[in-house]
Scaffold this active site. Sequence first.
Site, PDB file in Angstrom:
ATOM      1  N   TYR A  26     -39.163 -64.783  34.482  1.00  0.00           N
ATOM      2  CA  TYR A  26     -38.942 -66.167  34.909  1.00  0.00           C
ATOM      3  C   TYR A  26     -39.158 -66.317  36.405  1.00  0.00           C
ATOM      4  O   TYR A  26     -39.204 -65.328  37.142  1.00  0.00           O
ATOM      5  CB  TYR A  26     -37.529 -66.637  34.534  1.00  0.00           C
ATOM      6  CG  TYR A  26     -36.457 -66.174  35.483  1.00  0.00           C
ATOM      7  CD1 TYR A  26     -35.982 -64.861  35.448  1.00  0.00           C
ATOM      8  CD2 TYR A  26     -35.934 -67.041  36.434  1.00  0.00           C
ATOM      9  CE1 TYR A  26     -35.012 -64.442  36.339  1.00  0.00           C
ATOM     10  CE2 TYR A  26     -34.961 -66.628  37.325  1.00  0.00           C
ATOM     11  CZ  TYR A  26     -34.499 -65.324  37.275  1.00  0.00           C
ATOM     12  OH  TYR A  26     -33.547 -64.906  38.157  1.00  0.00           O
ATOM     13  N   LYS A  28     -22.814 -53.302  25.180  1.00  0.00           N
ATOM     14  CA  LYS A  28     -23.885 -53.568  24.202  1.00  0.00           C
ATOM     15  C   LYS A  28     -24.418 -54.979  24.435  1.00  0.00           C
ATOM     16  O   LYS A  28     -24.225 -55.892  23.623  1.00  0.00           O
ATOM     17  CB  LYS A  28     -23.369 -53.385  22.765  1.00  0.00           C
ATOM     18  CG  LYS A  28     -24.496 -53.193  21.746  1.00  0.00           C
ATOM     19  CD  LYS A  28     -23.939 -52.723  20.426  1.00  0.00           C
ATOM     20  CE  LYS A  28     -24.973 -52.699  19.318  1.00  0.00           C
ATOM     21  NZ  LYS A  28     -26.076 -51.777  19.531  1.00  0.00           N
ATOM     22  N   LEU A  34     -24.332 -46.041  25.586  1.00  0.00           N
ATOM     23  CA  LEU A  34     -23.591 -46.945  24.710  1.00  0.00           C
ATOM     24  C   LEU A  34     -22.617 -46.113  23.867  1.00  0.00           C
ATOM     25  O   LEU A  34     -23.013 -45.088  23.304  1.00  0.00           O
ATOM     26  CB  LEU A  34     -24.548 -47.695  23.780  1.00  0.00           C
ATOM     27  CG  LEU A  34     -23.850 -48.760  22.930  1.00  0.00           C
ATOM     28  CD1 LEU A  34     -23.604 -50.019  23.757  1.00  0.00           C
ATOM     29  CD2 LEU A  34     -24.670 -49.106  21.703  1.00  0.00           C
TER      30      LEU A  34
HETATM   31  N1  PDD Z   1     -28.943 -49.691  18.637  1.00  0.00           N
HETATM   32  N2  PDD Z   1     -27.540 -46.460  22.239  1.00  0.00           N
HETATM   33  C1  PDD Z   1     -28.241 -47.594  22.333  1.00  0.00           C
HETATM   34  C2  PDD Z   1     -28.912 -47.928  23.613  1.00  0.00           C
HETATM   35  C3  PDD Z   1     -28.347 -48.438  21.207  1.00  0.00           C
HETATM   36  O1  PDD Z   1     -29.033 -49.578  21.298  1.00  0.00           O
HETATM   37  C4  PDD Z   1     -27.702 -48.058  19.998  1.00  0.00           C
HETATM   38  C5  PDD Z   1     -27.778 -48.928  18.779  1.00  0.00           C
HETATM   39  C6  PDD Z   1     -26.991 -46.860  19.969  1.00  0.00           C
HETATM   40  C7  PDD Z   1     -26.243 -46.412  18.724  1.00  0.00           C
HETATM   41  O2  PDD Z   1     -25.120 -47.226  18.496  1.00  0.00           O
HETATM   42  P1  PDD Z   1     -24.559 -47.467  17.009  1.00  0.00           P
HETATM   43  O3  PDD Z   1     -24.310 -46.126  16.447  1.00  0.00           O
HETATM   44  O4  PDD Z   1     -23.313 -48.262  17.234  1.00  0.00           O
HETATM   45  O5  PDD Z   1     -25.603 -48.223  16.241  1.00  0.00           O
HETATM   46  C8  PDD Z   1     -26.915 -46.090  21.095  1.00  0.00           C
HETATM   47  C9  PDD Z   1     -29.047 -50.668  17.595  1.00  0.00           C
HETATM   48  C10 PDD Z   1     -29.026 -50.078  16.232  1.00  0.00           C
HETATM   49  C11 PDD Z   1     -30.270 -51.534  17.868  1.00  0.00           C
HETATM   50  O6  PDD Z   1     -30.381 -51.994  18.998  1.00  0.00           O
HETATM   51  O7  PDD Z   1     -31.077 -51.785  16.957  1.00  0.00           O
END
Ligand code: PDD
Length: 285
Positions: free
Chosen positions: A32, A149, A206
């Site tokens: 942007y 997240k 995360l």
């Molecule tokens: N992704 N690390 C990152 C950067 C993530 O985006 C994710 C999940 C994980 C794993 O977290 P969990 O076990 O709670 O799904 C780790 C999701 C699935 C996505 O963005 O599609």
Amino acid sequence: MSIVFLNDSFMPMEEAKISPMDRGFLFGDGIYEVVPSYDGKLVGFAPHIERMNNGMREIGIDFNWSVEQWRDVCQGLIEKNGSGNLGIYLHVSRGADSKRFHAYPEGVPPTVFAFAFEIPAAPVADKTQAKGYKVSTTRDLRWERCHIKSTALLGNVMHFQHGYSQGANETLLFNANNELTEASACNAYVVKDGVVATPPLDNQILPGITRYMLLDILRKDGSIKVEERIVTMEEVFAADEVWVTSSSKEIAAVVEVDGKPIGNGQIGDVWEAAQKLYSASKYDY
Ligand code: PDD
């Protein structure tokens, strides 16, 4: 300020609709600009457009409007909304795909959105009249809050694309100390001599739910030792097994990193045992 520009036409703001599948909404996947305009005169227009084009090039959005096309949009917004002290907001996202997948889609047209908003009058160069600002300080943490997240996923999307464009299913990430953090959309693990190690929870990763459940299941079972500790990239390449986990994959065994086989290049026994335990207990949470 009620007439906006969307894709190819001007319209009342209430009529401007964007798909919730737009990658700008889902991933923060866009670029942007805000161009100031006073009494119908744009300030720094060419460098603003150049910066936007540079940003789009950096993130691989294929969109090449001329400076004149952008100027027409800006002038149109000024004419339709009344000149004055305006910020002209220009936004190009990677567009609305039919699925949510981190990699850059093909054949999806970018979304273009522009609107005008009021900004304060430009300062008068007179120190008796100008406003003095008060500010506070904090360490620059931008892009260092990976434990949240957030939907600001452009950094993740670009890292995923890095691997995807080379035929990889994921991209492992490391920090300035050459320590493994996680993957672009998964948590990451190494297995050496039967012991599973994964980086500790901090602002660099995360706190994955799959990670939480997997570690809990393994610890309760007790047959596979787990450690949360710093893992170096040397350890990754020397590991017997490497795994990544996420809600859409459960535990995925990584057999190759940067073209080099992990262990014997086959899915390992510890993975099989861990996935068996995970499958048996995953509905308990
Ligand atoms: N992704 N690390 C990152 C950067 C993530 O985006 C994710 C999940 C994980 C794993 O977290 P969990 O076990 O709670 O799904 C780790 C999701 C699935 C996505 O963005 O599609």
